[in-house]
Structure formats: C-alpha cells, structure tokens
Design a protein around this motif. Structure first.
Motif, PDB file in Angstrom:
ATOM      1  N   UNK A   9       0.832  -1.203   0.000  1.00 26.20           N
ATOM      2  CA  UNK A   9       0.000   0.000   0.000  1.00 26.20           C
ATOM      3  C   UNK A   9       0.869   1.256   0.000  1.00 26.20           C
ATOM      4  N   UNK A  10       1.940   1.255   0.791  1.00 29.15           N
ATOM      5  CA  UNK A  10       2.861   2.390   0.792  1.00 29.15           C
ATOM      6  C   UNK A  10       3.543   2.561  -0.569  1.00 29.15           C
ATOM      7  N   UNK A  11       3.902   1.427  -1.205  1.00 31.98           N
ATOM      8  CA  UNK A  11       4.543   1.501  -2.521  1.00 31.98           C
ATOM      9  C   UNK A  11       3.587   2.085  -3.554  1.00 31.98           C
ATOM     10  N   UNK A  12       2.322   1.661  -3.504  1.00 33.52           N
ATOM     11  CA  UNK A  12       1.345   2.202  -4.456  1.00 33.52           C
ATOM     12  C   UNK A  12       1.155   3.691  -4.248  1.00 33.52           C
ATOM     13  N   UNK A  13       1.101   4.116  -2.990  1.00 28.82           N
ATOM     14  CA  UNK A  13       0.919   5.538  -2.705  1.00 28.82           C
ATOM     15  C   UNK A  13       2.135   6.343  -3.150  1.00 28.82           C
ATOM     16  N   UNK A  14       3.335   5.819  -2.868  1.00 22.09           N
ATOM     17  CA  UNK A  14       4.536   6.519  -3.280  1.00 22.09           C
ATOM     18  C   UNK A  14       4.676   6.598  -4.788  1.00 22.09           C
ATOM     19  N   UNK A  15       4.290   5.546  -5.485  1.00 22.95           N
ATOM     20  CA  UNK A  15       4.364   5.561  -6.945  1.00 22.95           C
ATOM     21  C   UNK A  15       3.409   6.595  -7.533  1.00 22.95           C
ATOM     22  N   UNK A  16       2.250   6.729  -6.938  1.00 20.63           N
ATOM     23  CA  UNK A  16       1.278   7.701  -7.454  1.00 20.63           C
ATOM     24  C   UNK A  16       1.721   9.130  -7.170  1.00 20.63           C
ATOM     25  N   UNK A  17       2.386   9.337  -6.031  1.00 23.17           N
ATOM     26  CA  UNK A  17       2.850  10.684  -5.716  1.00 23.17           C
ATOM     27  C   UNK A  17       3.981  11.118  -6.652  1.00 23.17           C
ATOM     28  N   UNK A  18       4.864  10.195  -7.000  1.00 20.38           N
ATOM     29  CA  UNK A  18       5.994  10.506  -7.897  1.00 20.38           C
ATOM     30  C   UNK A  18       5.732   9.853  -9.252  1.00 20.38           C
ATOM     31  N   UNK A  19       4.743  10.414  -9.942  1.00 19.81           N
ATOM     32  CA  UNK A  19       4.325   9.768 -11.188  1.00 19.81           C
ATOM     33  C   UNK A  19       5.410   9.820 -12.270  1.00 19.81           C
ATOM     34  N   UNK A  20       6.196  10.905 -12.317  1.00 17.54           N
ATOM     35  CA  UNK A  20       7.248  10.985 -13.319  1.00 17.54           C
ATOM     36  C   UNK A  20       8.313   9.921 -13.116  1.00 17.54           C
ATOM     37  N   UNK A  21       8.775   9.775 -11.858  1.00 12.97           N
ATOM     38  CA  UNK A  21       9.769   8.743 -11.575  1.00 12.97           C
ATOM     39  C   UNK A  21       9.201   7.355 -11.817  1.00 12.97           C
ATOM     40  N   UNK A  22       7.952   7.150 -11.432  1.00  8.85           N
ATOM     41  CA  UNK A  22       7.333   5.838 -11.637  1.00  8.85           C
ATOM     42  C   UNK A  22       7.213   5.504 -13.118  1.00  8.85           C
ATOM     43  N   UNK A  23       6.860   6.511 -13.920  1.00  4.74           N
ATOM     44  CA  UNK A  23       6.765   6.266 -15.366  1.00  4.74           C
ATOM     45  C   UNK A  23       8.123   5.923 -15.949  1.00  4.74           C
ATOM     46  N   UNK A  24       9.185   6.593 -15.473  1.00  6.28           N
ATOM     47  CA  UNK A  24      10.531   6.301 -15.960  1.00  6.28           C
ATOM     48  C   UNK A  24      10.928   4.865 -15.646  1.00  6.28           C
ATOM     49  N   UNK A  25      10.683   4.433 -14.414  1.00  8.98           N
ATOM     50  CA  UNK A  25      11.019   3.058 -14.027  1.00  8.98           C
ATOM     51  C   UNK A  25      10.203   2.058 -14.846  1.00  8.98           C
ATOM     52  N   UNK A  26       8.924   2.328 -15.021  1.00  9.51           N
ATOM     53  CA  UNK A  26       8.067   1.399 -15.768  1.00  9.51           C
ATOM     54  C   UNK A  26       8.493   1.295 -17.227  1.00  9.51           C
ATOM     55  N   UNK A  27       8.911   2.407 -17.806  1.00 10.52           N
ATOM     56  CA  UNK A  27       9.372   2.360 -19.197  1.00 10.52           C
ATOM     57  C   UNK A  27      10.644   1.527 -19.314  1.00 10.52           C
ATOM     58  N   UNK A  28      11.588   1.733 -18.379  1.00 11.48           N
ATOM     59  CA  UNK A  28      12.841   0.984 -18.430  1.00 11.48           C
ATOM     60  C   UNK A  28      12.623  -0.509 -18.236  1.00 11.48           C
ATOM     61  N   UNK A  29      11.721  -0.880 -17.358  1.00  8.67           N
ATOM     62  CA  UNK A  29      11.452  -2.306 -17.119  1.00  8.67           C
ATOM     63  C   UNK A  29      10.557  -2.882 -18.208  1.00  8.67           C
ATOM     64  N   UNK A  30       9.561  -2.106 -18.620  1.00 13.14           N
ATOM     65  CA  UNK A  30       8.570  -2.649 -19.536  1.00 13.14           C
ATOM     66  C   UNK A  30       8.988  -2.664 -20.988  1.00 13.14           C
ATOM     67  N   UNK A  31       9.914  -1.767 -21.392  1.00 10.63           N
ATOM     68  CA  UNK A  31      10.280  -1.709 -22.807  1.00 10.63           C
ATOM     69  C   UNK A  31      10.878  -3.016 -23.321  1.00 10.63           C
TER      70      UNK A  31
END
Length: 832
Positions: A9-31
């Motif tokens: 739950x804390x990870x989900x909240x932190x990811x939503x608060x830092x959406x730019x950083x979360x998008x960067x990580x998701x792109x690097x892992x998901x690409x």
C-alpha cells in the motif's frame, strides 16, 4: 502478511505521488518486455505450421499428388523430401487420372489441381488451375466478390491484382480471360494469383520442386494415404501430401534436440537484458529512496525493523515491475497480433492470431524479477541508514566493503581467461558468454573505480570538481549509472568491432569467376534453332556490344556436363565451374591482351586464375552430370593474372574438352556491359526461350555494410536516458550546495555546469571503461566471425568513426542534455 500488504500500500501511494519517476522506471522495465513479447507473438502469428496450412494446401481433400518431371527420382521421408533431377529436361509424359486412381485404390475421386505461372505480357504471376466449385477445394480460396469461374476463359483473381469482375486479362499467346470473381488466399493476402479451370499455364518443369509448381490432382480416397504407400507413389513419379501424413504426431511433434550453444546464447542474452535494465532502473529507485528517506527513518524510529524497511522498498520494485510487466505484455501481444495482417499486405504470410504463452509468461516473469532486483540495493541501503542522521537533515554516507574490489577483479580475470579459450571455439556465443563474466566483474568494481577517479577532482575546475566530489560521495547512486553506461557501451563496441570485421573480411575475400561489369547470358538444354534465335535477339538488344561465345560440354548421348574444380578461397572450399571459350572470352576475363595466356590457350592448355588450383602444371577437373556417370580429368594448365584481384576461375579451350571425349555447343554469351536499373533484357530474352539466365557481375557492392548506426541509436537512448536519471538524482542530492552557491551570488550557468559535469563524469567514465571491455570482446569475436578453416587468417577491422561517436559523442550529448535540468531553487535552511 499484514506487513507485506502495508508495504504494498505504501509503494502504491509513493508511486502515485511521484508519477514521473514511476513512469521512468516502468518504461525501463517494460520496454524490453514489450519488444520481446511483440517479437514472439509476431513470429508465432506469421509462422503457418504444416497443420495450419492444410486448408490452403488441399482444402477438404484427403491428399494432393504432383507429377515429377522426367528423370526425377523421388524419395519422401517423414518431415522431409529428397529428390534428384536428371534427364534432358523434357516434359514427362505424365500419368493419366485412371492410373493414379488405380494406385490409390478403388473409391478414389480425383480433380485437377495444377499450380504454375501465367505469362501476362512481360510479367509472370502465380496461377492455379482447378475448379473452385468442387467440394474438395473448400477453403483453398475464399470468394470475396463476384462468383467462382465455371466455364472456359473465366477466372478469379486475388484482391492484390486490384481488378473487378468484368475486366479482362490478356495472357501471352492465348485468348483473353474474363475476371468473374475476386478470391483471397487464407494466409497470403499479398499473393497475386489467377485461378480458373482452364488456364494456359507456362511450362515450369525445370523449376519444379515438391509442393510448389507442377501438375497434379486433389484426391478423395476411401482409405487414408499413410507413409506405407508413399514409396510406391514415389516410384510412379508422384509426390504426395496427405492429411494423415500431416497430422501424424510421430512426425511433427518430435521434441527438438537440445542445442548447447543456443541455450548458452539465450542465457547470456537474458543476463545482459536483466543487468542493463537493473542498472538503468537502479538510479531511479535511488531517487525514490532519496525522497522517502525521512519517511523510512520515521518508521524506524517508531520501531520498524530493518527487514520491514527492506520490504517497503522491495515493494516499490514489485508494484512498479508488476504494473510495467502487465502493461508491456498486453501491449506486446496486441502489437504482435495486429501488425502481421498489415505487414502481410506488402508481402509474407499471416496465420491465425497465436500467442506462445510459455515464452511470453517467461518474459513477463523476467520483467517482474528485474523490477525486484533493481530495488534490492536501495532496499539494503534503506535498512542500513542511520535514522538520527536522516531526521537531522544530513545525508548518510555508505561505506565501501573492502572485499568487493577483490571479487570484481577475480570475475574480470576469470572472464578474460574464458575469453582467450572461447575465441578458439567455433561460433561466437562462447565469447559473448565470457564477456558476461567480464561485465559482471566490472559492475562489482565500479564503486572502487569511482572512488579512485575521484582523487583527480582537486585538479579540475570548480564546477567539475564539485560534480566529481559529489559523485564520489554518493557512490551507490553514481556506480549504478556508470555501470549501466559501461555495459551498454561495451556491448555496442564489441558488436561493432566484430560485425565490421566480418564485413571487411567478406568484402576483401569476395571472389567471382568474372570481372566486375561483365554480363553473362546462359541457356539451358535448348536446340540449335532456339539458340540461334536467342543469339540473334541478344545481338539486337545489345547493338554494338561485342559478344564473346561460351560453350557447353556434352557426351555422346547429348547429356550436358559441368567441368568443375575445387579450390580453397578465404579458408572455404569453393567449387568453380570452368568456362569453355576462345581468345575473345580470355580477353574479357583478363581485361587486356596477354600474349602468354593466349598462346597457352591456343596450344590446348587451360588458363587458370586460381594459383592454389594448380598441381605440377595440371588442373584436376571433375566432369559431372545429372544424367550420366561422373569423370575425373587432369588437364595441362598455366597460371595467368585475371582482370581483378578478387577474380578466380579457369578457361578451357574447345580442343582440350573435345580431346577428353566431349562435344561442345555454343550456349553462352559474355560481354562487358552493365544493364540499366530498368532494363528489360532478361524479359525480352525470355520471350525467345524461358530457359535463359541473365547475370551481371556487380562485385562486392552486392553486400550491404553492417547497420552499426542502428546500434548507436539504441545506445544513445540508453546512455542518455540512464545518465539523465542519475543526473536528476544528483541535482536533488546537491540541492543544499546549489542553494548555497545561489546565495553567494553564483550565476545560474554555474549551477547548470555543475549538473552537466555530473552527467559528463558518469557517461564519460562508463564509456571509457566500456570501450576497454568492449574492445577485448570485439577482438575476440573477430576470430570466430572471420575465420572459416585452418590457415585462414583473422581479419581485424576497427570502425573508428563509430567508436568515436559512441565513446566521445554519447558523453557529450548526455552532458548537453543535462544542461536543460532546472537549476533555480529557493534558498534552503542549512542545519549545522
């Protein structure tokens, strides 16, 4: 379990608060997951298995039979077919439908099913001669417009023609054909084909191959056609495909043999993908740790254990990696199923949408694992941080472990030793696997390298000095980014050196039996009258161009023979066919008049351009034919210099061939002439006889240069992206220093220079170390990629512009991109 749920739950909240950083990580892992999943799905969808192609092959019939040309010996076996051609190429008399019914047994019904080509002016198109209205052809072609042809001179065409019912086709030498319908091939939407019950098919006996062009039938049999009856059908000159054979699980469901090199290569590729992805995403996870450091310290102050802190940070990787993997897998499957029908419109085939779930799920699991592994180092740092230091607003210092440099050095030495051994093994996969050990060792050594290079900071200008000292102070963040740049650079440099060396080896070792710019016209087994007409047409098409004749060798029965010899060229045993001709052809092959070679040819000796082919003044020839026994000949020969360095071959005088018991007949023409790009010479000569081949020697330019700059583009994205992620973290960590600089009057360009210096240091150090590692691997790759046998020397070619662009250009671009980082900050309160 409750602690894990709270962490998620804390990870989900932190990811939503830092959406730019979360998008960067998701792109690097998901690409990587998206690309690999799309490729797997695309390959599975465009691959039509024998079972999937049954309907297009023979509809609802039990079997399809094709007649082999005269002189062809067939031998079918499970999962394959072998045949040998022979005879004089004349059309086989063919078996009647009644004879085929007798071979298949009572109760058999046959319908005509001939495949070939239809000559439409100068264009040849695929053609199918059958009755699509018959129930046996159900599913072979699908009607999309109009009706199916039912009478003579009525045809249906595929939609790729762009014709509508009522239009006409005008085949060469036959009556016009009326289009009455438009049909579709089940798996080949780009196919241009004409279908009808009465088509004037062109003769294609000399191009016959099983399952392709030929005359035959579809059969509805009372009993299944199994492998037990195939031998008898082959002996009767019939190639057969049956539904029973194609669905035999003993044939098509065999487990493939384990390929050790393939397995090792896949393992090395997986390790590299995970390594680069983890190193690229590591700085972004470190950004999250930097922002959540106070929150984690408060949790620890309230009684949270080190294990719970690690769980909270690892949960970031689980949440972001899971979401990225899920989204990438869905998008990859969608792209892999939607793109094939579009691509197939321009060529190729497409089957029913198919997702290879085992490898796709394995890739998804790999993506999820990558997210978790990328969060491990920040998780360990979070568990070890000093809560009092963090709550006081100071940055905790992470101490180095003294044993890590020794472990890294041991891995590097082991990888170098394995590389020395692997370079002498066949195939390049062992070298690449050894390179993984070297890269892993350098990744472990990177924090030590960062600390050592930091000692040079005192000699640098102020912005760079601050950048390097900050990078050394935060080695955990800097090392990850440097290692990522190093891994990408090493891979690109190694592939660049190996690929370019292989290209230069092929270019330098290019060989041909004719000089560049020579036009060759060959005819098959045709009569004298047809050759006279072909020669006259060639002279008419090439006015003013001198034509040198070449000759065929034939035995007393008229069977054509090829006179060949074997020579080792660039480490490969190469078989060459010796030409038969006179002084005119010799002058073309040498590009000048050579009195000594001309005198030798006139005296009945062979003129050879391959020094290694001569033994004691003799040339060993093997006279081979598809219809007669082979013979060995040793003929006198002399060595001569060809027109070009890469040119080989040999020229035999007619008198020498006739002394060996053969007759000669003129069936080739040679000229120094380059046809234009839109030349219709081949089509015009094919109107005289279809058994003509026109070839123009273009030299080594037929081989394209390696696409090194595509690798540069990929490296550009990864290096600049990873460097900017680390630079963003550096800018966040240096916020107090930058605020102090602004307070004492430092201009904004000074702050930008500090941030750009951080990017230059990270990318420059990574590129330099990657250059050294990649050069070692690239030089090792040159041996398996450029040698083809004992005695063949290794070709080493360095693509200097490419290496300069990678090692110098990428750091410069990364530092230039870092200049756009926002540097204006409010004054911050400093805690003493």
């Amino acid at each position: 379990m409750s602690a894990v749920l709270v962490a998620l739950r804390l990870a989900r909240r932190g990811a939503w608060r830092s959406r730019g950083r979360s998008a960067l990580i998701m792109v690097m892992i998901g690409l990587p997951v998206l690309v690999i999943t799309a490729m797997l799905t695309f390959t599975a969808t465009t691959s039509v298995s024998p079972r999937e192609g049954l309907v297009a092959e023979f509809g609802a019939a039990d079997a399809r039979l094709m007649q082999a040309p005269k002189g062809t010996m067939l031998h079918q076996r499970p999962n394959g077919t072998s045949w040998s051609g022979g005879g004089d190429g004349a059309t086989a008399p063919g078996r009647s439908a009644a004879e085929v019914v007798a071979l298949l047994g009572p109760g058999t019904r046959l319908i005509q099913f001939d495949t070939g080509v239809l000559q439409l002016g100068t264009e040849r198109v695929e053609a199918l001669r059958t009755d699509l209205r018959d129930p046996l052809t159900k599913g072979v072609r699908t009607l999309s417009e109009g009706r199916l042809p039912s009478a003579a001179h009525e045809v249906a065409v595929t939609s790729a023609f762009g014709l509508r019912p009522g239009e006409l086709l005008r085949p060469s030498g036959a009556a016009p054909l009326t289009v009455v319908g438009v049909v579709e091939h089940p798996y080949r939407p780009s196919l241009r084909e004409v279908v009808g019950p009465d088509l004037p098919l062109a003769s294609v006996d000399e191009f016959w191959s099983p399952g392709e062009h030929g005359t035959g039938w579809l059969a509805d049999t009372a009993a299944p056609v199994s492998w037990t009856g195939v031998s008898a059908l082959n002996s009767a000159g019939l190639y057969v495909i049956s539904r029973t054979m194609m669905t035999d699980s003993r044939v098509w469901d065999r487990a493939p043999a384990v390929d050790v090199q393939y397995t090792v290569g896949i393992g090395a590729m997986v390790i590299m993908v995970v390594l680069v992805t983890v190193l690229m995403a590591g700085p972004a996870f470190a950004v999250g740790l930097r922002r959540r450091r106070r929150e984690l310290a408060e949790i620890a102050a309230q009684g949270g254990s080190a294990a719970q802190l690690r769980t909270i940070v690892v949960a970031d990787g689980l949440v972001l990696g899971g979401v990225a993997t899920l989204v990438a897998t869905v998008l990859g499957i969608g792209a892999g199923t939607l793109v094939p029908p579009i691509v197939a419109r321009w060529g190729g085939q497409v089957g029913p949408p198919e997702v290879p779930w085992p490898p796709v799920l394995a890739v998804a699991a790999l993506g999820l694992l990558t997210g978790i592994v990328a969060a491990l180092v920040p998780a360990v740092q979070a568990a070890r941080q000093n809560s009092a230091t963090v709550l006081a607003g100071r940055t905790p210092v992470v101490a180095d472990r003294p044993g890590w440099p020794l472990a890294g050095a041991a891995l590097v030495l082991a990888g170098l030793g394995a590389t020395v051994v692997a370079r002498r093994q066949p195939g390049s996969v062992w070298v690449l696997a050894s390179a993984v050990l070297v890269l892993l060792g350098l990744v472990v050594l990177t924090p030590w390298l960062v600390r050592c290079t930091g000692r040079l900071a005192g000699r640098l200008r102020l912005p760079l000095r601050m950048s390097v000292r900050d990078a050394v102070r935060h080695r955990s963040r800097t090392a990850s980014a440097v290692a990522a740049v190093m891994a990408v650079t090493a891979t690109v440099v190694a592939v660049g050196i190996g690929t370019y060396s292989a290209y230069m080896d092929q270019r330098n070792a290019y060989t041909s039996a004719r000089p560049t710019g020579m036009l060759a016209i060959w005819a098959g087994n045709i009569g004298d009258a047809a050759w006279t007409g072909l020669r006259a047409e060639a002279a008419r098409q090439l006015p003013g161009v001198p034509l040198a004749p070449g000759y065929q060798a034939r035995d007393a029965q008229g069977h054509r023979y090829a006179l060949r010899y074997t020579v080792r060229w660039n480490g490969i045993r190469t078989r060459r066919t010796a030409a038969i001709g006179d002084q005119a052809l010799l002058r073309l092959l040498q590009g000048r008049h050579d009195p000594q070679a001309a005198a030798a040819l006139a005296s009945g000796k062979a003129v050879v351009f391959d020094p290694a082919a001569l033994r004691d003044g003799k040339l060993a020839l093997r006279a081979g034919s598809t219809a007669g026994p082979a013979r060995k000949l040793d003929v006198p020969a002399v060595l001569a210099t060809p027109a070009e360095e890469h040119q080989g071959g040999a020229l035999l005088p007619r008198a020498l061939v006739e002394q060996a018991g053969f007759s000669t007949a003129e069936r080739q023409l040679y000229a120094m002439y380059r046809p234009s790009a839109g030349s219709t010479l081949a089509r015009d000569l094919a109107k005289v006889t279809p058994r003509v081949t026109v070839a123009s020697e273009e030299g080594y330019r037929n081989m394209p240069e390696p696409g090194l700059w595509g690798w540069f583009g990929g490296a550009l994205v990864l290096v600049v992206g990873g460097t900017l992620a680390a630079t963003r973290l550096a800018a966040a960590d240096m916020r107090p220093e930058r605020a102090t600089m602004a307070a004492i009057g430092a201009p904004s360009r000074m702050s930008r220079a500090v941030v750009a210096g951080q990017a230059l240091y990270i990318s420059g150090l990574g590129a330099l170390v990657g250059l050294l590692a990649g050069t070692v691997t690239g030089l090792a790759l040159t041996r398996p990629m450029t040698t083809r046998g004992a005695g063949d020397p290794v070709t080493i070619a360095i693509p200097w512009p490419f290496l300069a662009a990678v090692v110098v250009g990428l750091p410069v671009l990364a530092s230039a991109a870092a200049l756009i980082t926002r540097t204006r900050l409010p004054l911050a309160r400093r805690l003493l």
